[in-house]
Motif scaffolding. Sequence first.
Motif, mmCIF file in Angstrom:
data_model
loop_
_atom_site.group_PDB
_atom_site.id
_atom_site.type_symbol
_atom_site.label_atom_id
_atom_site.label_comp_id
_atom_site.label_asym_id
_atom_site.label_seq_id
_atom_site.Cartn_x
_atom_site.Cartn_y
_atom_site.Cartn_z
ATOM 1 N N ASN A 98 0.819 -1.207 0.000
ATOM 2 C CA ASN A 98 0.000 0.000 0.000
ATOM 3 C C ASN A 98 0.853 1.257 0.000
ATOM 4 O O ASN A 98 0.559 2.218 -0.724
ATOM 5 C CB ASN A 98 -0.960 0.010 1.191
ATOM 6 N N ASP A 99 1.915 1.285 0.790
ATOM 7 C CA ASP A 99 2.781 2.456 0.865
ATOM 8 C C ASP A 99 3.586 2.666 -0.411
ATOM 9 O O ASP A 99 3.752 3.790 -0.875
ATOM 10 C CB ASP A 99 3.759 2.344 2.035
ATOM 11 N N LEU A 100 4.101 1.581 -0.981
ATOM 12 C CA LEU A 100 5.004 1.713 -2.124
ATOM 13 C C LEU A 100 4.309 1.770 -3.474
ATOM 14 O O LEU A 100 4.680 2.560 -4.333
ATOM 15 C CB LEU A 100 6.011 0.570 -2.148
ATOM 16 N N CYS A 101 3.291 0.888 -3.690
ATOM 17 C CA CYS A 101 2.773 0.763 -5.052
ATOM 18 C C CYS A 101 1.291 0.404 -5.143
ATOM 19 O O CYS A 101 0.798 0.114 -6.219
ATOM 20 C CB CYS A 101 3.581 -0.282 -5.805
ATOM 21 N N GLY A 102 0.589 0.400 -4.042
ATOM 22 C CA GLY A 102 -0.812 0.003 -4.056
ATOM 23 C C GLY A 102 -0.963 -1.489 -3.845
ATOM 24 O O GLY A 102 0.022 -2.231 -3.870
ATOM 25 N N ASP A 107 -3.328 -3.975 -10.653
ATOM 26 C CA ASP A 107 -2.281 -3.761 -11.651
ATOM 27 C C ASP A 107 -1.736 -2.338 -11.641
ATOM 28 O O ASP A 107 -0.579 -2.110 -11.934
ATOM 29 C CB ASP A 107 -2.800 -4.089 -13.053
ATOM 30 N N GLY A 108 -2.572 -1.375 -11.323
ATOM 31 C CA GLY A 108 -2.158 0.022 -11.347
ATOM 32 C C GLY A 108 -1.507 0.458 -10.050
ATOM 33 O O GLY A 108 -1.326 -0.319 -9.118
ATOM 34 N N MET A 109 -1.138 1.739 -10.029
ATOM 35 C CA MET A 109 -0.569 2.328 -8.815
ATOM 36 C C MET A 109 -1.357 3.597 -8.499
ATOM 37 O O MET A 109 -1.389 4.528 -9.306
ATOM 38 C CB MET A 109 0.909 2.654 -9.009
ATOM 39 N N PRO A 110 -1.981 3.648 -7.335
ATOM 40 C CA PRO A 110 -2.793 4.809 -6.984
ATOM 41 C C PRO A 110 -1.959 6.054 -6.706
ATOM 42 O O PRO A 110 -0.779 5.966 -6.367
ATOM 43 C CB PRO A 110 -3.524 4.351 -5.715
ATOM 44 N N CYS A 113 1.125 6.883 -3.763
ATOM 45 C CA CYS A 113 2.053 5.816 -3.384
ATOM 46 C C CYS A 113 3.480 6.257 -3.749
ATOM 47 O O CYS A 113 3.702 7.028 -4.679
ATOM 48 C CB CYS A 113 1.678 4.487 -4.020
ATOM 49 N N ALA A 114 4.451 5.791 -2.984
ATOM 50 C CA ALA A 114 5.830 6.273 -3.077
ATOM 51 C C ALA A 114 6.447 6.092 -4.461
ATOM 52 O O ALA A 114 7.083 7.014 -4.988
ATOM 53 C CB ALA A 114 6.683 5.586 -2.022
ATOM 54 N N LEU A 115 6.286 4.926 -5.060
ATOM 55 C CA LEU A 115 6.922 4.689 -6.356
ATOM 56 C C LEU A 115 6.339 5.578 -7.444
ATOM 57 O O LEU A 115 7.067 6.080 -8.302
ATOM 58 C CB LEU A 115 6.834 3.213 -6.737
ATOM 59 N N ARG A 116 5.062 5.802 -7.393
ATOM 60 C CA ARG A 116 4.437 6.701 -8.372
ATOM 61 C C ARG A 116 4.954 8.126 -8.188
ATOM 62 O O ARG A 116 5.261 8.820 -9.152
ATOM 63 C CB ARG A 116 2.927 6.650 -8.257
ATOM 64 N N GLY A 121 6.187 4.014 -13.302
ATOM 65 C CA GLY A 121 4.880 3.661 -13.840
ATOM 66 C C GLY A 121 4.509 2.245 -13.452
ATOM 67 O O GLY A 121 5.340 1.486 -12.929
ATOM 68 N N ALA A 122 3.271 1.878 -13.721
ATOM 69 C CA ALA A 122 2.777 0.551 -13.354
ATOM 70 C C ALA A 122 3.613 -0.566 -13.995
ATOM 71 O O ALA A 122 3.831 -1.607 -13.395
ATOM 72 C CB ALA A 122 1.313 0.409 -13.741
ATOM 73 N N LYS A 123 4.105 -0.351 -15.208
ATOM 74 C CA LYS A 123 4.895 -1.373 -15.893
ATOM 75 C C LYS A 123 6.342 -1.425 -15.404
ATOM 76 O O LYS A 123 7.085 -2.316 -15.788
ATOM 77 C CB LYS A 123 4.826 -1.185 -17.406
#
Length: 128
Positions: A98-102, A107-110, A113-116, A121-123
């Motif tokens: 949840n913190d990093l990428c959802g 499949d997506g990233m909200p 989130c830290a990585l977004r 990107g999601a890919k």
Amino acid sequence: SRTRRDIYLRKELADMQNRFPDRLTVVYALSDDRRGARSARGNELMVDGKIDKSVIALTCQEEIFRKGGGGVDGGTRDRDNGNRDCKVWVCGPPSFYNDLCGPREDDGMPAGCALRELGFGAKDVVKF
């Protein structure tokens, strides 16, 4: 992992990192290690506590962000399609995802989130 002794496949990961130093960086987050916030020994990088946005920004080399044309340097890129030579592999408890990428199953990233926020990107992210 909780301590240095608990790291699963540590020898194998170290071997891969030694063989591909320009392509692979392994960061160990140790929840019960009391040796300090960050330490390096040889090629091993250890952080005390959990991996968050600041740890990712600190440990990822700036050229990783520049290759994709986005991220921390303020460039623009397609967040959904991912266009860099970098993949981030995420594994851990639900709160970590949840913190990093959802959530792992999404499949997506909200937004938020830290990585977004760092321009991934999601890919660019593999959830397993």
